[in-house]
Design an enzyme around this catalytic site. Structure first.
Site, mmCIF file in Angstrom:
data_model
loop_
_atom_site.group_PDB
_atom_site.id
_atom_site.type_symbol
_atom_site.label_atom_id
_atom_site.label_comp_id
_atom_site.label_asym_id
_atom_site.label_seq_id
_atom_site.Cartn_x
_atom_site.Cartn_y
_atom_site.Cartn_z
ATOM 1 N N GLU A 83 -46.655 18.095 -37.347
ATOM 2 C CA GLU A 83 -45.433 17.777 -36.616
ATOM 3 C C GLU A 83 -44.561 16.714 -37.300
ATOM 4 O O GLU A 83 -44.372 15.610 -36.796
ATOM 5 C CB GLU A 83 -45.782 17.331 -35.199
ATOM 6 C CG GLU A 83 -46.487 18.413 -34.408
ATOM 7 C CD GLU A 83 -46.771 18.002 -32.969
ATOM 8 O OE1 GLU A 83 -46.348 16.921 -32.553
ATOM 9 O OE2 GLU A 83 -47.416 18.794 -32.259
ATOM 10 N N GLU B 117 -51.856 24.295 -32.129
ATOM 11 C CA GLU B 117 -52.081 23.467 -30.946
ATOM 12 C C GLU B 117 -51.425 24.143 -29.754
ATOM 13 O O GLU B 117 -50.296 24.618 -29.836
ATOM 14 C CB GLU B 117 -51.465 22.065 -31.073
ATOM 15 C CG GLU B 117 -52.240 21.076 -31.893
ATOM 16 C CD GLU B 117 -51.614 19.681 -31.825
ATOM 17 O OE1 GLU B 117 -50.959 19.359 -30.810
ATOM 18 O OE2 GLU B 117 -51.781 18.915 -32.797
#
Length: 469
Positions: free
Chosen positions: A192, A380
């Site tokens: 991220e 995720e």
């Protein structure tokens, strides 16, 4: 997770597709095909603890958590889940739950305490023990090279704002590839990067706590360069490597059909979804709908356009919620705001995020439309809810429903041709949830932080049944 949120937004509720009505069957892992990968995940700073043990150097999160008011309830991660000492027990849980893949990150500070230079052999040995245990149990290890815990020594030299970080990161990736590449084939370069740039260097809500829009563009560019360079280093040093990068993505919708709201949604999508995938595909930064991004040009050097490109084997998508935005005159540069969830009757997680299972379908379709993406792994997906203790069991019915609903939409995208090859549930354990401290619990396994006792939740038991069909 948890990305450069413009505020916490939740959007329109879509009812569950799962039902107990006759003729509507529950999902099982078999529906996704025999080659689909199923696993779970952790991150070093969130679970390891042992921050000062065996030669580990301080990271920016060590520093950040010591600053009063940065973490809710002034929580810290000095012990966390004590994974450093309990990894064998936790990997046994991975097997007991039925997973075959385990994603974990390496602490840069545990391997190179000063960020560069002297290697900490005890750190290398620790990660080799994890890898060896995984392989002995029949678990495929997935290494994430960078999950936010930059060595503090490098932040003292400018961190991600300093272009020299491309060299620092290259040294670190090379060391990891040489040390672990013979045994590990699955690699994620960055976790991220948008959160690093937005939360870490723009809003200051995450470590290192820097504030200012002037930080955003150079940090984005250096992260994008490192994303591609890390891939190239792994390709050169790891035989038969399966290489990806993990991007937090949210389906963005305009609040209305007004042109200004539609343009606001396009800008939000450029920042949240397009900013790191398009440069690596050779498409450049998405300044077509967000001219502000043209400012990156002043940080570009000759050859950078080519250096941003790398042919990843997969892209990791991390999805939790969707975003609804509208135009705002009170937000210079972005000119948008998220529509507050509390003004709409929508289901929320304990993080205040909307439960929007069709959002994962939409974002899979969006990324599936890129010609340069070979495969997508859901690296995720999960939810924090309040756990209910009943008869010595942990009832988390809402989390079970969350997984059922989101996986239904993953399967829907897969059946429509999106190349989805795996799903890694977040997370194996309740853990240190960054600025939120220990209150939000995402785990399939409950952790008593006082005793470190592990208890499999009903959602973990559900996954075991799901995986066994």
């Amino acid at each position: 997770m948890k990305d450069f949120n413009f505020g916490h937004t939740e959007a329109l509720h879509v009812p569950s597709l799962m039902s107990d009505e006759p003729g509507i069957e529950k999902l099982s892992a078999a529906d996704f095909g025999k080659d689909f990968r199923w696993g779970t995940a952790t991150a070093a700073f969130q679970v390891e603890g042992a921050l000062a043990d065996d030669g580990r150097g301080p990271s920016i999160w060590d520093t950040f958590t010591k600053q009063k008011g940065k973490i809710k309830n002034n929580h810290h991660a000095e012990i966390a889940c004590d994974f450093y000492n309990r990894y064998e027990e936790d990997l046994d849980l991975v097997v007991a739950l039925g997973f075959k893949e385990f994603r974990f990150s390496l602490s840069w500070s545990r391997i190179l305490p000063a960020g560069t230079g002297q290697v900490n052999q005890k750190g290398i040995d620790f990660y080799n023990r994890i890898i060896d245990k995984c392989l002995a149990l029949g678990i495929e290890p997935w290494i994430t090279l960078y999950h936010w815990d930059l060595p503090q020594a490098l932040e003292d030299r400018g961190g991600w704002k300093n272009r020299d970080i491309v060299d620092w990161f290259s040294e670190y990736v090379t060391r990891c590839a040489l040390e672990f590449g013979a045994k590990v084939k699955n690699w994620i370069v960055l976790n991220e990067p948008m959160a690093v740039a937005g939360l870490g260097y723009t809003t200051g809500l995450h470590a290192p706590g820097k504030k200012g829009l002037f930080n955003f563009l150079p940090v984005v560019h250096h992260l994008a360069l490192c994303q591609a360079e890390g891939g190239r280093i792994l390709r050169a040093n790891v035989d038969k490597a399966y290489i990806g990068t993990a991007l937090s993505c949210s389906h963005v919708q305009p609040f209305s059909t007004k042109p200004r709201d539609i343009r606001a949604a396009q800008r939000a999508d450029a920042i949240m979804n397009r900013l790191f995938i398009e440069p690596t595909l050779g498409l450049g930064y998405p300044s077509d709908v967000f001219p502000f991004l043209k400012g990156i040009n002043k940080f570009m050097k000759p050859g950078d356009a080519e250096k941003l490109v790398f042919d990843f084997d997969f892209i990791g998508l991390q999805n939790y919620f969707r975003v609804i935005v509208r135009h705002s005159y009170f937000a210079p540069v972005l000119w948008l705001e998220e529509v507050p969830a509390k003004k709409r009757n929508v289901p929320l997680t304990a993080m205040g995020w909307e439960v929007a299972p069709d959002g994962i379908y939409e974002i899979l379709k969006q990324f599936g439309s890129y010609k340069g993406i070979k495969e997508i792994i859901i690296s995720e997906n999960g939810a924090a809810f309040e756990d209910i203790f009943q008869n010595e069991e942990i009832k988390d019915t809402r989390r079970i429903q969350f997984f059922e609903d989101y996986l239904t939409h993953v399967l829907r995208a897969k059946k429509e041709g999106v190349k989805v090859g795996g799903y890694l549930a977040w997370s194996l354990l309740d853990n240190f949830e960054w600025a939120e401290g220990y209150h939000p619990r995402f785990g399939l396994v409950y952790v008593n932080y006082e005793t470190q006792q592990r208890t499999v939740k009903d959602s973990g038991k559900w996954f075991t049944r799901f995986l066994r069909g």
